[in-house]
Design an enzyme around this catalytic site. Structure first.
Site, short mmCIF file in Angstrom:
data_model
loop_
_atom_site.label_atom_id
_atom_site.label_comp_id
_atom_site.label_asym_id
_atom_site.label_seq_id
_atom_site.Cartn_x
_atom_site.Cartn_y
_atom_site.Cartn_z
N LEU A 102 0.94 -1.00 -0.04
CA LEU A 102 0.14 -0.10 -0.07
C LEU A 102 0.78 1.25 0.07
O LEU A 102 2.09 1.20 0.81
CB LEU A 102 -0.87 -0.05 1.30
CG LEU A 102 -1.84 -1.23 1.26
CD1 LEU A 102 -2.64 -1.06 2.66
CD2 LEU A 102 -2.91 -0.97 0.09
N ASP A 103 0.34 2.40 -0.76
CA ASP A 103 1.37 3.53 -0.86
C ASP A 103 1.42 4.04 0.71
O ASP A 103 0.55 3.65 1.45
CB ASP A 103 0.52 4.75 -1.44
CG ASP A 103 0.42 4.07 -2.88
OD1 ASP A 103 1.17 3.12 -3.58
OD2 ASP A 103 -0.44 4.71 -3.83
N ARG A 104 2.45 4.83 0.95
CA ARG A 104 2.61 5.57 2.44
C ARG A 104 1.42 6.20 2.75
O ARG A 104 1.05 6.21 4.08
CB ARG A 104 3.68 6.73 2.19
CG ARG A 104 4.20 7.04 3.37
CD ARG A 104 5.04 8.47 3.24
NE ARG A 104 6.13 8.07 2.49
CZ ARG A 104 7.40 8.02 3.13
NH1 ARG A 104 7.49 8.07 4.24
NH2 ARG A 104 8.32 7.87 2.13
N LYS A 189 -5.28 5.26 -7.68
CA LYS A 189 -5.12 6.52 -7.94
C LYS A 189 -4.84 6.97 -9.44
O LYS A 189 -5.49 7.98 -9.79
CB LYS A 189 -3.86 7.19 -7.36
CG LYS A 189 -3.83 7.34 -5.68
CD LYS A 189 -2.60 7.69 -5.21
CE LYS A 189 -2.50 7.22 -3.51
NZ LYS A 189 -1.41 7.27 -2.88
#
Ligand code: URA
Length: 235
Positions: A102-104, A189
Site C-alpha cells: 500500500l502507498d505511504r 489513484k
C-alpha cells in the site's frame, strides 16, 4: 529439524549463537532441557524460554496500516510497517513479507506472512482475489464511471494493457467503493486520474475473504493459516 536450524529458522538467533542458547538451558523439548544443538526435533513440541515456538507452520497476520508508514524494509524511506510487528518475524527464514503493498498515505488492511505460495496466489491477477478500497476524491465523480470501470477498457498512462474490469459503487458525491482484482502500481489513484480526479484519501477495507473490521489502526492480529486444500482450490 536440528535445534540450531530451528532457532535460526524461527528468528531466535543465528546458528552460531544456538550453542549458547542451548548451554544456557533456554530450549526444551516437551519439558526436557536440550543440551545438543544437533538433536533433531519437531518445532511444534519445542519451547524457548518456556514459550512454544511461534507459528511453527507459518505466520499470517492482518495489519491495519496507518498513514505515513511504508511497506518496504529499506532504510531512508521513513517508518516501515515492519516496525509495527515483532522484530523476530523479520529474522525468520523466510522472513515475513507484506502481501503486495500500500502507498505511504494509504491506510487499511495489509496481510503479512511467511507463506510464500500464498503471497503468489494472493497477488497474481490470474487468481482474481478481490480487494476493496474506500476512496475519497477531490471533487464529484460521474455515475457513468461505473460502466467505464466495469468495461475493462480503462488504460493507465504509460501502459498498453487495459485494466481488468473493476466494480465501482458510489457512496457519496465524492466518495466511492472500488473492488479490484489486480494490484498495479498506484492503481486506484491512476484509474481516477485517467478520469480527471485526484484521490485524496484511500483506505483498503477488504482483501479477498479478509475484512479489516474494527481492528485498531497501527495494530495487527493473527489469522488462521489457510488450509492446503484452499491453496489447491485457489489454483
Ligand atoms: N492503489 C493505489 O493507488 N494505492 C494503494 O496504496 C493501493 C491501491
Amino acid at each position: 529439524m536440528r535445534v540450531d536450524q530451528l532457532l535460526s529458522h524461527f528468528g531466535y538467533c543465528s546458528r552460531r549463537e544456538a550453542g549458547l542458547w542451548v548451554r544456557r538451558g533456554r530450549v526444551s523439548l516437551e519439558g526436557r532441557v536440550l543440551d545438543d544443538v544437533g538433536e533433531r526435533v519437531d518445532p511444534g513440541r519445542v519451547t524457548v524460554d518456556g514459550e512454544a515456538i511461534e507459528g511453527p507452520e507459518g505466520l499470517l497476520v492482518m495489519l491495519h496500516k496507518p498513514a505515513g508508514v511504508v511497506c518496504s524494509r529499506s532504510d531512508g524511506e521513513g517508518r516501515s510497517v515492519y516496525e509495527l510487528l515483532p522484530g523476530r518475524w523479520s529474522q525468520r527464514n523466510p522472513p515475513v513479507t507484506t502481501v503486495g503493498r500500500l502507498d505511504r498515505d494509504t491506510t487499511g488492511l495489509l496481510l503479512v506472512t511467511d507463506l510464500g505460495d500464498w503471497v503468489h496466489r494472493w497477488t497474481s491477477p490470474k487468481h482474481h482475489v478481490e480487494k476493496t478500497y474506500e476512496v475519497v476524491l477531490d471533487g464529484p465523480g460521474k455515475a457513468e464511471w461505473v460502466d467505464v470501470f466495469a468495461s475493462g477498457t480503462l488504460r493507465l498512462e504509460g501502459e498498453t494493457k487495459a485494466c481488468l474490469p473493476a466494480r465501482l459503487e458510489w457512496v457519496g458525491d465524492c466518495q466511492a467503493r472500488l473492488h479490484l482484482v489486480e494490484g498495479r502500481f498506484h492503481q486506484v489513484k491512476r484509474m481516477f486520474s485517467e478520469l480527471g480526479r485526484e484521490v485524496v484519501r484511500l483506505h483498503r477495507s477488504r482483501f479477498g475473504s479478509y475484512e479489516l473490521g474494527d481492528l485498531t489502526e497501527g495494530t495487527w492480529r493473527k489469522l488462521e493459516l489457510p488450509s492446503l486444500d484452499r491453496l489447491a482450490e485457489a489454483g
